[in-house]
Design a protein around this motif. Structure first.
Motif, PDB file in Angstrom:
ATOM      1  N   ASN A   1       0.863  -1.182   0.000  1.00 34.59           N
ATOM      2  CA  ASN A   1       0.000   0.000   0.000  1.00 34.59           C
ATOM      3  C   ASN A   1       0.896   1.228   0.000  1.00 34.59           C
ATOM      4  N   THR A   2       0.729   2.070  -1.003  1.00 34.69           N
ATOM      5  CA  THR A   2       1.602   3.238  -1.109  1.00 34.69           C
ATOM      6  C   THR A   2       1.110   4.389  -0.235  1.00 34.69           C
ATOM      7  N   ASP A   3      -0.080   4.243   0.353  1.00 35.99           N
ATOM      8  CA  ASP A   3      -0.644   5.264   1.237  1.00 35.99           C
ATOM      9  C   ASP A   3      -0.671   6.640   0.561  1.00 35.99           C
ATOM     10  N   GLY A   4      -1.225   6.700  -0.597  1.00 35.58           N
ATOM     11  CA  GLY A   4      -1.328   7.962  -1.329  1.00 35.58           C
ATOM     12  C   GLY A   4      -0.331   8.073  -2.464  1.00 35.58           C
ATOM     13  N   GLY A   5       0.749   7.318  -2.387  1.00 36.78           N
ATOM     14  CA  GLY A   5       1.785   7.385  -3.437  1.00 36.78           C
ATOM     15  C   GLY A   5       1.252   6.892  -4.771  1.00 36.78           C
ATOM     16  N   CYS A   6       1.707   7.529  -5.847  1.00 37.12           N
ATOM     17  CA  CYS A   6       1.097   7.339  -7.158  1.00 37.12           C
ATOM     18  C   CYS A   6       1.800   6.316  -8.033  1.00 37.12           C
ATOM     19  N   HIS A   7       2.800   5.611  -7.496  1.00 36.83           N
ATOM     20  CA  HIS A   7       3.546   4.621  -8.281  1.00 36.83           C
ATOM     21  C   HIS A   7       4.311   3.710  -7.324  1.00 36.83           C
ATOM     22  N   LEU A   8       4.723   2.568  -7.829  1.00 37.53           N
ATOM     23  CA  LEU A   8       5.674   1.747  -7.088  1.00 37.53           C
ATOM     24  C   LEU A   8       7.086   2.214  -7.443  1.00 37.53           C
ATOM     25  N   ASP A   9       8.033   1.982  -6.532  1.00 38.85           N
ATOM     26  CA  ASP A   9       9.429   2.240  -6.860  1.00 38.85           C
ATOM     27  C   ASP A   9      10.257   1.010  -6.478  1.00 38.85           C
ATOM     28  N   ALA A  10      11.531   1.050  -6.848  1.00 39.60           N
ATOM     29  CA  ALA A  10      12.387  -0.124  -6.667  1.00 39.60           C
ATOM     30  C   ALA A  10      12.593  -0.464  -5.188  1.00 39.60           C
ATOM     31  N   ASN A  11      12.547   0.561  -4.342  1.00 44.15           N
ATOM     32  CA  ASN A  11      12.700   0.319  -2.903  1.00 44.15           C
ATOM     33  C   ASN A  11      11.511  -0.469  -2.353  1.00 44.15           C
ATOM     34  N   MET A  12      10.314  -0.107  -2.775  1.00 46.78           N
ATOM     35  CA  MET A  12       9.118  -0.848  -2.346  1.00 46.78           C
ATOM     36  C   MET A  12       9.202  -2.294  -2.821  1.00 46.78           C
ATOM     37  N   LEU A  13       9.666  -2.462  -4.056  1.00 47.66           N
ATOM     38  CA  LEU A  13       9.761  -3.825  -4.579  1.00 47.66           C
ATOM     39  C   LEU A  13      10.803  -4.628  -3.794  1.00 47.66           C
ATOM     40  N   GLN A  14      11.915  -3.978  -3.476  1.00 51.39           N
ATOM     41  CA  GLN A  14      12.966  -4.664  -2.709  1.00 51.39           C
ATOM     42  C   GLN A  14      12.390  -5.216  -1.388  1.00 51.39           C
ATOM     43  N   ASN A  15      11.640  -4.386  -0.702  1.00 56.61           N
ATOM     44  CA  ASN A  15      11.031  -4.820   0.564  1.00 56.61           C
ATOM     45  C   ASN A  15      10.055  -5.969   0.353  1.00 56.61           C
ATOM     46  N   ALA A  16       9.296  -5.887  -0.722  1.00 55.42           N
ATOM     47  CA  ALA A  16       8.321  -6.956  -0.989  1.00 55.42           C
ATOM     48  C   ALA A  16       9.032  -8.253  -1.367  1.00 55.42           C
ATOM     49  N   LEU A  17      10.087  -8.154  -2.148  1.00 54.72           N
ATOM     50  CA  LEU A  17      10.806  -9.364  -2.585  1.00 54.72           C
ATOM     51  C   LEU A  17      11.402 -10.112  -1.402  1.00 54.72           C
ATOM     52  N   ALA A  18      11.789  -9.342  -0.376  1.00 52.60           N
ATOM     53  CA  ALA A  18      12.382  -9.970   0.814  1.00 52.60           C
ATOM     54  C   ALA A  18      11.386 -10.903   1.502  1.00 52.60           C
ATOM     55  N   ASN A  19      10.103 -10.699   1.221  1.00 51.36           N
ATOM     56  CA  ASN A  19       9.063 -11.527   1.843  1.00 51.36           C
ATOM     57  C   ASN A  19       8.426 -12.513   0.868  1.00 51.36           C
ATOM     58  N   MET A  20       9.013 -12.645  -0.296  1.00 52.66           N
ATOM     59  CA  MET A  20       8.476 -13.553  -1.313  1.00 52.66           C
ATOM     60  C   MET A  20       9.333 -14.823  -1.364  1.00 52.66           C
TER      61      MET A  20
END
Lengths: 215, 215
Positions: A86-105
């Motif tokens: 959830n970007t909480d208002g943010g209008c796009h994903l970025d590589a940092n968000m993906l990095q955090n998500a990948l750590a849990n995949m």
């Protein structure tokens, strides 16, 4: 000054994206960044793909949304690993968000990873995530003029998925104009016509997708 | 730090928006900021309104787009004053852009001004322009779940225009869910069902709009 700040942000994003890409490659995870306007059919595309390829490929999904976890819940029902950002208002994903998500995949157990970006035809175009391919879902009810209005996004597309073609009989959509616009902006983009809710044309998408994975 | 920068930007924007509002008020120009996803029907709404009210009200239009002047050309054919703002990649209009556009508008000769914002359900919600009312066009093909996914935008809406209702028979759109979502997010928002291409329901929109102008 503003431009310099933006360049630094995009530069830092690109470095993180490269790291994500290395991580995905080392795990043999083919990754597709799915972008579109709100409601163009990103989730339906992912759901259709899971249903058709579930026996052949191990699929994972990362859902990007401003708010809510509706899409992650829908995808989770298919029994595949899914993480909601959830970007909480943010209008796009970025590589940092993906990095955090990948750590849990569970990357070692995934062959094909979909990243459903935030519903927005503008901002996500500027942020590479580390994906192998970018696809843009363009929904027929949005009209044939969208490539001219959002050229940066269509310029990023490896494939443009012309979705909701089942509605063509009820709309004033000029298919030739749409093709001409995409050819003018990104001549190399594959154009695939489909209707994710009825299943029409989904085979063409799967053919393209699996061909990309073999390259 | 980032949050402070954002606050300063929004604070400066609000000050400019107040100046715009004063200028509009002093000229007796009622101004509506029209926001939506790409292709939801903002231009069609404005065109329908011009066609119906042209004899009664003097209308002007400011068109905001990332790129192209397609909408301004379509509106210009109706013989009303129109100015195109191209944001050149920018994902929303801001009060500064509006200030520049207003300087080139014949405000003394306008009763009703439409500002068609950039097609985006996220970023435009954060930037007040100096308008009197904000309306959000939500297109039926986008699905009934959009208010939950883009709550900030729907929270800004004085009216939500549920557009393209002529497509309802062909879609899996839950009207009750849609109403429930909007009531939960912005109970005071007027919901108006219409189809800007067929004209169905446009009278309801005109009734609401002209009632707001008399307040």
């Amino acid at each position: 000054m503003e431009i310099k700040v933006l360049r630094n942000i995009l530069g830092a994003n690109e470095q993180l994206a490269n790291k994500n890409r290395e991580l995905l490659d080392s795990n043999g995870v083919f990754t597709v960044n799915v972008m579109s306007s709100p409601g163009a059919g990103k989730t339906s595309l992912i759901l259709q793909t899971i249903k058709r390829l579930k026996g052949e490929l191990r699929i994972g999904v990362i859902e990007g949304d401003v708010s809510s976890s509706l899409d992650a819940e829908a995808v989770g029902k298919e029994g595949v690993p899914v993480i909601q950002i959830n970007t909480d208002g943010g209008c796009h994903l970025d590589a940092n968000m993906l990095q955090n998500a990948l750590a849990n995949m569970p990357l070692a157990d995934i062959d094909l990873l979909f990243i459903e970006n935030v519903g927005n035809l503008i901002c996500p175009a500027d942020f590479v995530l580390g994906e192998h391919k970018k696809v843009v879902v363009a929904s027929v009810p949005e009209g044939h003029d969208k490539p001219y209005k959002y050229p940066r996004m269509f310029n990023e597309a490896d494939a443009v998925l012309m979705n909701k073609i089942d509605l063509l009989p009820y709309l004033d959509f000029n298919r030739e104009e749409f093709y001409r616009a995409i050819k003018a902006i990104k001549g190399s983009a594959e154009i695939i016509e489909l209707a994710c809710t009825t299943g029409q044309g989904v085979e063409d998408w799967l053919d393209w997708l699996t061909a990309q994975m073999k390259k």
